[in-house]
Scaffold this motif. Structure first.
Motif, PDB file in Angstrom:
ATOM      1  N   LYS A 149       0.847  -1.195   0.000  1.00 10.60           N
ATOM      2  CA  LYS A 149       0.000   0.000   0.000  1.00 10.60           C
ATOM      3  C   LYS A 149       0.883   1.246   0.000  1.00 10.60           C
ATOM      4  O   LYS A 149       1.972   1.251   0.570  1.00 10.60           O
ATOM      5  CB  LYS A 149      -0.909   0.020   1.231  1.00 10.60           C
ATOM      6  CG  LYS A 149      -1.794  -1.221   1.398  1.00 10.60           C
ATOM      7  CD  LYS A 149      -2.779  -1.374   0.267  1.00 10.60           C
ATOM      8  CE  LYS A 149      -3.785  -2.498   0.505  1.00 10.60           C
ATOM      9  NZ  LYS A 149      -3.180  -3.848   0.501  1.00 10.60           N
ATOM     10  N   PRO A 150       0.425   2.335  -0.618  1.00  9.12           N
ATOM     11  CA  PRO A 150       1.230   3.558  -0.658  1.00  9.12           C
ATOM     12  C   PRO A 150       1.457   4.138   0.735  1.00  9.12           C
ATOM     13  O   PRO A 150       0.525   4.196   1.545  1.00  9.12           O
ATOM     14  CB  PRO A 150       0.374   4.515  -1.504  1.00  9.12           C
ATOM     15  CG  PRO A 150      -0.584   3.643  -2.246  1.00  9.12           C
ATOM     16  CD  PRO A 150      -0.835   2.470  -1.369  1.00  9.12           C
ATOM     17  N   VAL A 151       2.658   4.589   0.996  1.00 13.93           N
ATOM     18  CA  VAL A 151       2.947   5.254   2.257  1.00 13.93           C
ATOM     19  C   VAL A 151       2.062   6.497   2.409  1.00 13.93           C
ATOM     20  O   VAL A 151       1.600   6.808   3.511  1.00 13.93           O
ATOM     21  CB  VAL A 151       4.446   5.629   2.346  1.00 13.93           C
ATOM     22  CG1 VAL A 151       4.726   6.459   3.595  1.00 13.93           C
ATOM     23  CG2 VAL A 151       5.307   4.373   2.359  1.00 13.93           C
ATOM     24  N   ALA A 152       1.792   7.184   1.314  1.00  9.87           N
ATOM     25  CA  ALA A 152       0.947   8.385   1.369  1.00  9.87           C
ATOM     26  C   ALA A 152      -0.451   8.064   1.882  1.00  9.87           C
ATOM     27  O   ALA A 152      -1.071   8.883   2.573  1.00  9.87           O
ATOM     28  CB  ALA A 152       0.854   9.021  -0.020  1.00  9.87           C
ATOM     29  N   LEU A 153      -0.955   6.889   1.557  1.00 13.98           N
ATOM     30  CA  LEU A 153      -2.263   6.470   2.057  1.00 13.98           C
ATOM     31  C   LEU A 153      -2.217   6.279   3.565  1.00 13.98           C
ATOM     32  O   LEU A 153      -3.114   6.722   4.298  1.00 13.98           O
ATOM     33  CB  LEU A 153      -2.696   5.182   1.362  1.00 13.98           C
ATOM     34  CG  LEU A 153      -3.976   4.522   1.871  1.00 13.98           C
ATOM     35  CD1 LEU A 153      -5.178   5.435   1.693  1.00 13.98           C
ATOM     36  CD2 LEU A 153      -4.199   3.186   1.163  1.00 13.98           C
ATOM     37  N   MET A 154      -1.178   5.606   4.048  1.00 10.02           N
ATOM     38  CA  MET A 154      -1.038   5.392   5.485  1.00 10.02           C
ATOM     39  C   MET A 154      -0.867   6.723   6.223  1.00 10.02           C
ATOM     40  O   MET A 154      -1.395   6.914   7.324  1.00 10.02           O
ATOM     41  CB  MET A 154       0.151   4.471   5.771  1.00 10.02           C
ATOM     42  CG  MET A 154       0.019   3.081   5.150  1.00 10.02           C
ATOM     43  SD  MET A 154      -1.536   2.263   5.621  1.00 10.02           S
ATOM     44  CE  MET A 154      -1.287   0.641   4.902  1.00 10.02           C
ATOM     45  N   GLU A 155      -0.152   7.653   5.618  1.00 11.65           N
ATOM     46  CA  GLU A 155       0.011   8.969   6.230  1.00 11.65           C
ATOM     47  C   GLU A 155      -1.338   9.665   6.381  1.00 11.65           C
ATOM     48  O   GLU A 155      -1.643  10.252   7.432  1.00 11.65           O
ATOM     49  CB  GLU A 155       0.951   9.828   5.385  1.00 11.65           C
ATOM     50  CG  GLU A 155       2.396   9.396   5.423  1.00 11.65           C
ATOM     51  CD  GLU A 155       3.259  10.224   4.479  1.00 11.65           C
ATOM     52  OE1 GLU A 155       2.757  11.208   3.916  1.00 11.65           O
ATOM     53  OE2 GLU A 155       4.440   9.872   4.300  1.00 11.65           O
ATOM     54  N   ALA A 156      -2.165   9.617   5.342  1.00  5.41           N
ATOM     55  CA  ALA A 156      -3.465  10.270   5.380  1.00  5.41           C
ATOM     56  C   ALA A 156      -4.342   9.685   6.484  1.00  5.41           C
ATOM     57  O   ALA A 156      -5.031  10.416   7.213  1.00  5.41           O
ATOM     58  CB  ALA A 156      -4.154  10.144   4.021  1.00  5.41           C
TER      59      ALA A 156
END
Length: 206
Positions: A149-156
Motif C-alpha cells: 500500500k502507498p505510504v501516502a495512504l497510510m500517512e493520510a
C-alpha cells in the motif's frame, strides 16, 4: 513493558507477540493482514510469483478483533463473518481521475474501523495496481510486496486517526508502509512481520 519494541521491526508471528502487549497499551492498530484468498500476485513477466504467508486460508482474527484499541483493518470484507456488528468503513479510491476502471486489479479497497459511530470516509490516492506505489524513479520500480500500500495512504489515515507521539501497532507489517508513515509523522510504531525477507526490506526502507 512494550518500550523494548518501540520503533522496531519484529520478525515473528504476531500471535506469539500479542499476549505480551497489554490490552490498551497502544493507541491505534493499523494493519493490512492476509485476507485468506490465496492471492495470485500480479508481477511482471518473468518474475517469480510472491506468496503471502497466512493467505492460503482464512485466519482466525479473534486475537486481533477482541482487543480494545481503535483498529483500522484493510480487506476486512474478506473475513466479514468474523467482524462484530459494530463498525464503520473507509474506502481507498485508487483512481481519482477519468481513467477509473482501467487499472490492474480493484479500483477501490475497503478498510474497516471498530467503531459504532462516525462518518464513512474516502481516501483518494492514485495507485495503478502493477507498479510499486512508492516508486521514486518515474513510477517504474517493481513492487516490494504483492499487496503493498502507498505510504501516502497510510500517512493520510494516521493524520485523521492519531496524533504525534501515539503508539501505532501493525501486526502484519509487510515491507513497512505503516512504519515509514509513522516515522515521517512523528508517531511511534511496533511492527511485526512473519516473513524474514519482508522484515529485512522494511528495515532497509526505514
Amino acid at each position: 513493558m512494550i518500550d523494548k519494541w518501540l520503533n522496531t521491526v519484529i520478525n515473528d508471528d504476531c500471535r506469539n507477540i500479542f499476549p505480551q502487549i497489554p490490552a490498551g497499551s497502544v493507541d491505534l492498530i493499523l494493519t493490512d493482514p492476509p485476507y485468506g484468498i490465496a492471492l495470485k500476485s500480479m508481477n511482471r513477466v518473468g518474475e517469480k510469483e510472491k506468496k503471502i504467508i497466512g493467505d492460503e486460508n482464512e485466519m482466525d482474527f479473534s486475537f486481533l478483533l477482541s482487543r480494545p484499541e481503535p483498529q483500522i483493518i484493510f480487506g476486512a470484507e474478506n473475513f466479514y463473518k468474523q467482524l462484530p456488528k459494530k463498525g464503520r468503513w473507509l474506502c481507498w479510491d485508487k483512481n481519482p481521475t477519468s481513467r477509473s476502471g482501467k487499472t490492474i486489479g480493484s479500483d477501490f479497497e475497503l478498510i474497516w474501523r471498530n467503531v459504532n459511530s462516525g462518518y464513512y470516509k474516502i481516501y483518494r490516492v492514485t495507485h495503478w495496481g502493477a507498479i510499486n506505489a512508492d516508486s521514486i524513479r518515474g513510477n517504474n520500480d517493481k513492487r516490494l510486496h504483492p499487496t503493498q500500500k502507498p505510504v501516502a495512504l497510510m500517512e493520510a489515515i494516521l493524520l485523521d486517526f492519531s496524533k504525534e507521539g501515539d503508539i501505532i501497532l501493525d501486526p502484519f507489517l509487510g515491507v513497512g508502509g505503516v512504519a515509514l508513515a509513522c516515522k515521517k509523522l512523528k508517531r511511534n510504531f511496533i511492527g511485526i512481520e512473519i516473513d524474514p525477507k519482508y522484515c529485512e526490506i522494511a528495515r532497509r526502507r526505514l
